[in-house]
Design an enzyme around this catalytic site. Sequence first.
Site, PDB file in Angstrom:
ATOM      1  N   ARG A  55     -25.139  25.943   7.749  1.00 21.59           N
ATOM      2  CA  ARG A  55     -24.345  27.029   7.153  1.00 21.59           C
ATOM      3  C   ARG A  55     -23.037  27.119   7.915  1.00 21.59           C
ATOM      4  O   ARG A  55     -22.835  26.427   8.905  1.00 21.59           O
ATOM      5  CB  ARG A  55     -25.101  28.373   7.091  1.00 21.59           C
ATOM      6  CG  ARG A  55     -26.116  28.701   8.105  1.00 21.59           C
ATOM      7  CD  ARG A  55     -25.633  29.052   9.497  1.00 21.59           C
ATOM      8  NE  ARG A  55     -24.475  29.904   9.477  1.00 21.59           N
ATOM      9  CZ  ARG A  55     -23.541  29.891  10.392  1.00 21.59           C
ATOM     10  NH1 ARG A  55     -23.610  29.068  11.434  1.00 21.59           N
ATOM     11  NH2 ARG A  55     -22.505  30.683  10.321  1.00 21.59           N
ATOM     12  N   GLY A  56     -22.149  27.989   7.402  1.00 22.38           N
ATOM     13  CA  GLY A  56     -20.795  28.022   7.940  1.00 22.38           C
ATOM     14  C   GLY A  56     -19.932  27.135   7.056  1.00 22.38           C
ATOM     15  O   GLY A  56     -20.292  25.981   6.793  1.00 22.38           O
ATOM     16  N   ARG A  98     -23.885  26.578  -2.823  1.00 23.77           N
ATOM     17  CA  ARG A  98     -23.445  27.917  -2.407  1.00 23.77           C
ATOM     18  C   ARG A  98     -22.062  28.162  -3.017  1.00 23.77           C
ATOM     19  O   ARG A  98     -21.226  27.256  -3.032  1.00 23.77           O
ATOM     20  CB  ARG A  98     -23.387  28.044  -0.880  1.00 23.77           C
ATOM     21  CG  ARG A  98     -24.771  28.033  -0.237  1.00 23.77           C
ATOM     22  CD  ARG A  98     -24.715  28.452   1.219  1.00 23.77           C
ATOM     23  NE  ARG A  98     -24.559  29.893   1.368  1.00 23.77           N
ATOM     24  CZ  ARG A  98     -24.364  30.493   2.550  1.00 23.77           C
ATOM     25  NH1 ARG A  98     -24.285  29.776   3.653  1.00 23.77           N
ATOM     26  NH2 ARG A  98     -24.251  31.807   2.630  1.00 23.77           N
ATOM     27  N   GLN A 201     -26.930  35.894  12.195  1.00 26.39           N
ATOM     28  CA  GLN A 201     -26.200  34.718  12.706  1.00 26.39           C
ATOM     29  C   GLN A 201     -25.653  34.981  14.110  1.00 26.39           C
ATOM     30  O   GLN A 201     -25.585  34.061  14.932  1.00 26.39           O
ATOM     31  CB  GLN A 201     -25.023  34.370  11.772  1.00 26.39           C
ATOM     32  CG  GLN A 201     -25.415  33.685  10.479  1.00 26.39           C
ATOM     33  CD  GLN A 201     -25.618  34.663   9.343  1.00 26.39           C
ATOM     34  OE1 GLN A 201     -25.951  35.829   9.565  1.00 26.39           O
ATOM     35  NE2 GLN A 201     -25.450  34.221   8.130  1.00 26.39           N
ATOM     36  N   ASP A 242     -14.534  32.130   4.779  1.00 29.78           N
ATOM     37  CA  ASP A 242     -15.137  31.227   3.797  1.00 29.78           C
ATOM     38  C   ASP A 242     -14.144  30.845   2.714  1.00 29.78           C
ATOM     39  O   ASP A 242     -14.298  29.817   2.048  1.00 29.78           O
ATOM     40  CB  ASP A 242     -16.374  31.867   3.180  1.00 29.78           C
ATOM     41  CG  ASP A 242     -17.518  31.810   4.167  1.00 29.78           C
ATOM     42  OD1 ASP A 242     -17.560  32.676   5.068  1.00 29.78           O
ATOM     43  OD2 ASP A 242     -18.335  30.866   4.089  1.00 29.78           O
TER      44      ASP A 242
HETATM   45  O1  MRU Z   1     -23.742  32.696   5.277  1.00 27.36           O
HETATM   46  P1  MRU Z   1     -23.083  31.867   6.345  1.00 27.36           P
HETATM   47  O2  MRU Z   1     -23.794  31.927   7.657  1.00 27.36           O
HETATM   48  O3  MRU Z   1     -22.792  30.472   5.884  1.00 27.36           O
HETATM   49  O4  MRU Z   1     -21.670  32.585   6.558  1.00 27.36           O
HETATM   50  C1  MRU Z   1     -20.780  32.030   7.494  1.00 27.36           C
HETATM   51  C2  MRU Z   1     -19.541  32.827   7.661  1.00 27.36           C
HETATM   52  O5  MRU Z   1     -19.305  33.809   7.006  1.00 27.36           O
HETATM   53  C3  MRU Z   1     -18.528  32.271   8.627  1.00 27.36           C
HETATM   54  O6  MRU Z   1     -17.804  33.308   9.224  1.00 27.36           O
HETATM   55  C4  MRU Z   1     -17.570  31.346   7.879  1.00 27.36           C
HETATM   56  O7  MRU Z   1     -18.253  30.431   7.086  1.00 27.36           O
HETATM   57  C5  MRU Z   1     -16.693  30.597   8.817  1.00 27.36           C
HETATM   58  S1  MRU Z   1     -17.597  29.444   9.796  1.00 27.36           S
HETATM   59  C6  MRU Z   1     -16.472  28.607  10.745  1.00 27.36           C
END
Ligand code: MRU
Length: 351
Positions: A55-56, A98, A201, A242
């Site tokens: 994720r991220g 996603r 997270q 994102d």
């Molecule tokens: O649901 P996730 O854990 O994928 O969400 C991640 C985030 O919101 C992060 O802040 C974003 O993707 C930037 S990661 C460098």
Amino acid sequence: MNIIDYGRYDHVRPLRWTGEALDLLDQRVLPFDVTYLACRSSDAVAEAIRNLVVRGAPAIGISAAWGVVLAARAVQAASGPEAAARLEPALQRLNAARPTAVNLAWALARMRASLATAGTDWLQVLEREAAAIEAGDLAANRAMGHLGAALVATGSGVLTHCNTGSLATAGFGTALGVIRAGVAEGRIGRVFATETRPWNQGARLTVWELQQDGIDATLIADSAAAHLMQTGQVQWVIVGADRICANGDTANKIGTCQLAIVAKHHGVKFMVVAPASTVDMDTADGSRIDIEERDPAELLSARGMRTVAEGVRAWNPVFDITPHGLIDAIVTERGVVERPDATRMRVFSES
Ligand code: MRU
């Protein structure tokens, strides 16, 4: 050119291409189990993205690029364009894993573009492109780490949200990269991380990742953020993204917008850090972003045990939009955009 050796503060890697499979560090079971899941098909990669094994935003894009390479191995074609047509269904399935992080569509677009001009060596071209996407992300993170840290006055406390570190990228991280650089350069005095309910997270990933690198961090409940700011313990909130729109509105982990509102109230600065691949100039503003909603069960139980009375309903949007007016700086590898708006964001239209 950075003169500080950031490598000392960057040991964790979320993915590795073995030549046969994409090994993903399973983020569902961190911090107590450090295990890699081997994905041998593009559909396995899509499922891993959907289930948050990886994720991220940047890590999702890089994984999808390697997913295309895995899909390609099952395809016979004489040229790049012919392969592109055969691979399109697999790319669509990866893209649907996603919705909010634009890096996924961005990485797939790069893979498509590389096929468009490839000849009989299209498979090697795809492998090189996936490797370039991964290497480019790491380089971008180190560059923006340095740029973002330069905005932070020596001795500052900072608060971060979600996980934006090595675990969320090819390595080093975005917002967490700025924090790594700021610590390495002796600018940042104290690091706070939110739990980031409901998937935690921050609690499960960010403070573990910082611990691996010997960076001291203090965990707070999400609901402690206003008190932290009111008591003067942080001068910057530093978050990732994102998707960043053409006017600077930014989609990021749920709770980011309320941090920005509270930061503004308390005179705490707010920094968004992301690679240019997260900037989506085709989306005018945040109202047009598809906000992912995940299983409400994430709110109803903890570690597999129900904590909420039966029959209670929950709503679980996992991203929100921070309006550009609440952001002091957007940092990408291309530079810093201060007080972003539609005019200042135009630098991203110029290639
Ligand atoms: O649901 P996730 O854990 O994928 O969400 C991640 C985030 O919101 C992060 O802040 C974003 O993707 C930037 S990661 C460098």
